[in-house]
Enzyme design. Structure first.
Site, PDB file in Angstrom:
ATOM      1  N   SER A 153      46.701  43.696   1.303  1.00 38.68           N
ATOM      2  CA  SER A 153      45.872  43.700   0.106  1.00 38.68           C
ATOM      3  C   SER A 153      45.400  45.121  -0.217  1.00 38.68           C
ATOM      4  O   SER A 153      46.224  46.001  -0.439  1.00 38.68           O
ATOM      5  CB  SER A 153      44.713  42.721   0.283  1.00 38.68           C
ATOM      6  OG  SER A 153      44.074  42.457  -0.939  1.00 38.68           O
ATOM      7  N   ASP A 251      50.324  34.265  -5.591  1.00 40.23           N
ATOM      8  CA  ASP A 251      49.366  35.358  -5.573  1.00 40.23           C
ATOM      9  C   ASP A 251      49.311  35.985  -6.966  1.00 40.23           C
ATOM     10  O   ASP A 251      50.352  36.331  -7.526  1.00 40.23           O
ATOM     11  CB  ASP A 251      49.819  36.405  -4.552  1.00 40.23           C
ATOM     12  CG  ASP A 251      48.860  37.571  -4.401  1.00 40.23           C
ATOM     13  OD1 ASP A 251      47.827  37.611  -5.100  1.00 40.23           O
ATOM     14  OD2 ASP A 251      49.152  38.452  -3.578  1.00 40.23           O
ATOM     15  N   HIS A 281      47.728  34.672  -1.692  1.00 44.62           N
ATOM     16  CA  HIS A 281      47.188  35.954  -1.261  1.00 44.62           C
ATOM     17  C   HIS A 281      46.399  35.772   0.041  1.00 44.62           C
ATOM     18  O   HIS A 281      45.670  34.803   0.205  1.00 44.62           O
ATOM     19  CB  HIS A 281      46.268  36.519  -2.340  1.00 44.62           C
ATOM     20  CG  HIS A 281      45.845  37.919  -2.095  1.00 44.62           C
ATOM     21  ND1 HIS A 281      46.615  39.001  -2.465  1.00 44.62           N
ATOM     22  CD2 HIS A 281      44.737  38.429  -1.504  1.00 44.62           C
ATOM     23  CE1 HIS A 281      45.999  40.114  -2.115  1.00 44.62           C
ATOM     24  NE2 HIS A 281      44.852  39.792  -1.532  1.00 44.62           N
TER      25      HIS A 281
END
Length: 307
Positions: A153, A251, A281
């Site tokens: 991320s 995501d 995600h």
């Protein structure tokens, strides 16, 4: 494919987020409360907390040694958390799995967080630790071969930014970069990426939450137009290290990661883009124990084995 049923069950059980402004201190405390006790963590030969003396100042790092050896390839890991969450503790299990599977010595970076530390403090810490890793002989015993970066991320944002910054500085010792569902375009223009619309609601991280979650970083001086903040805006990607870009089907950030991987390929950078079906995600941090997703660590190992 639909969202993996175990992920869907978890998301269905999440409480409704409280209204009002986000409280980073309370959110960090909630994150830390879910850390597994030490006795339940994956055992390794050694895990040591060290203070890296770097050009950025003193940076806490946690060093994971998978087996006893005279020297090691090194992987420097940057945790995720929208630049204001996450720590050495919340991502300890990810770093342990990376060390166990790859056989590399993993250095997890406890970089400074927004909003208390304004941009580019966290990025500076990450880059400085990478440079430190090539100079530190006592605790790392780097063998001079593999020097990989990995991050999930916002940690993936730092991977891309550090790789670019190192290239521009003439520091060419980074051999690989691994980006797990990276955040690469912080202006969050929903018209630019279909995944921001297709995966906007119901998959854990929602498109509407991206701006407020990243506001702590942006409001600290991180300009989304700056390629060190939004690495996909870098015009020239030639000469960067080989990359593994891992994305998740459900995501909102999926498409920008895959576009970045394609742009690397077009620039002549050896790059693999791998989409995990049924995943959302954060799956490397939260759901890697599911058999379909634990293989991401073996895929990382195989990628890092390429020279």
């Amino acid at each position: 494919m639909t969202l993996h049923p175990e992920i869907a069950t978890f998301i269905a059980g999440l409480p409704t987020p409280p209204e009002g402004p986000l409280d980073p201190v309370a959110m960090r405390a909630a994150d830390e409360a879910h850390v597994a006790p030490l006795e339940e963590r994956l055992p390794l030969h050694a895990v040591d907390d060290v203070t890296a003396q770097t050009a950025s100042g003193e940076v806490p790092v946690r060093i994971y040694t998978p087996v006893e050896a005279d020297s090691y390839g090194v992987l420097v890991y940057f945790h995720g958390g929208a630049f204001f969450l996450g720590s050495l503790e919340t991502h300890d299990h990810v770093a342990r799995s990376l060390a166990k599977e790859t056989g590399l010595k993993v250095v997890s970076v406890g970089y400074r967080l927004a909003p208390e530390a304004a941009f580019p403090a966290g990025l500076d810490d990450c880059y400085a630790v990478v440079r430190w890793a090539t100079e530190e002989t006592g605790s790392l015993a780097w063998d001079g071969t593999t020097l990989a970066l990995a991050g999930d991320s916002s940690g993936g944002t730092f991977v891309a930014a550090v790789a670019a910054r190192a290239h521009d500085d003439g520091f060419h010792r980074i051999t690989h970069q691994v980006l797990y569902y990276p955040s690469l375009d912080l202006d969050f223009d929903v018209d630019r990426y279909a995944s921001l619309r297709e995966n906007a609601v119901g998959y854990g991280m929602e498109t509407a939450g991206l701006k407020p979650f990243n506001a702590f970083y942006v409001d600290s001086g991180a300009d989304p137009a700056d390629p060190l903040v939004s690495p996909i805006k870098r015009a020239d990607l030639t000469g960067l290290p080989p990359a593994l870009v891992v994305t998740a089907e459900y995501d909102p950030l999926r498409d920008e990661g895959e576009l970045y991987g394609r742009r690397l390929q077009e620039a002549g950078v050896e790059s693999t883009v791998s989409r995990y079906e049924g995943a959302g995600h954060g799956f490397v941090q939260h759901f890697s124990w599911i058999p379909e997703y634990h293989g991401v660590f073996a895929q990382t190992r195989d990628f890092l084995g390429r020279r």
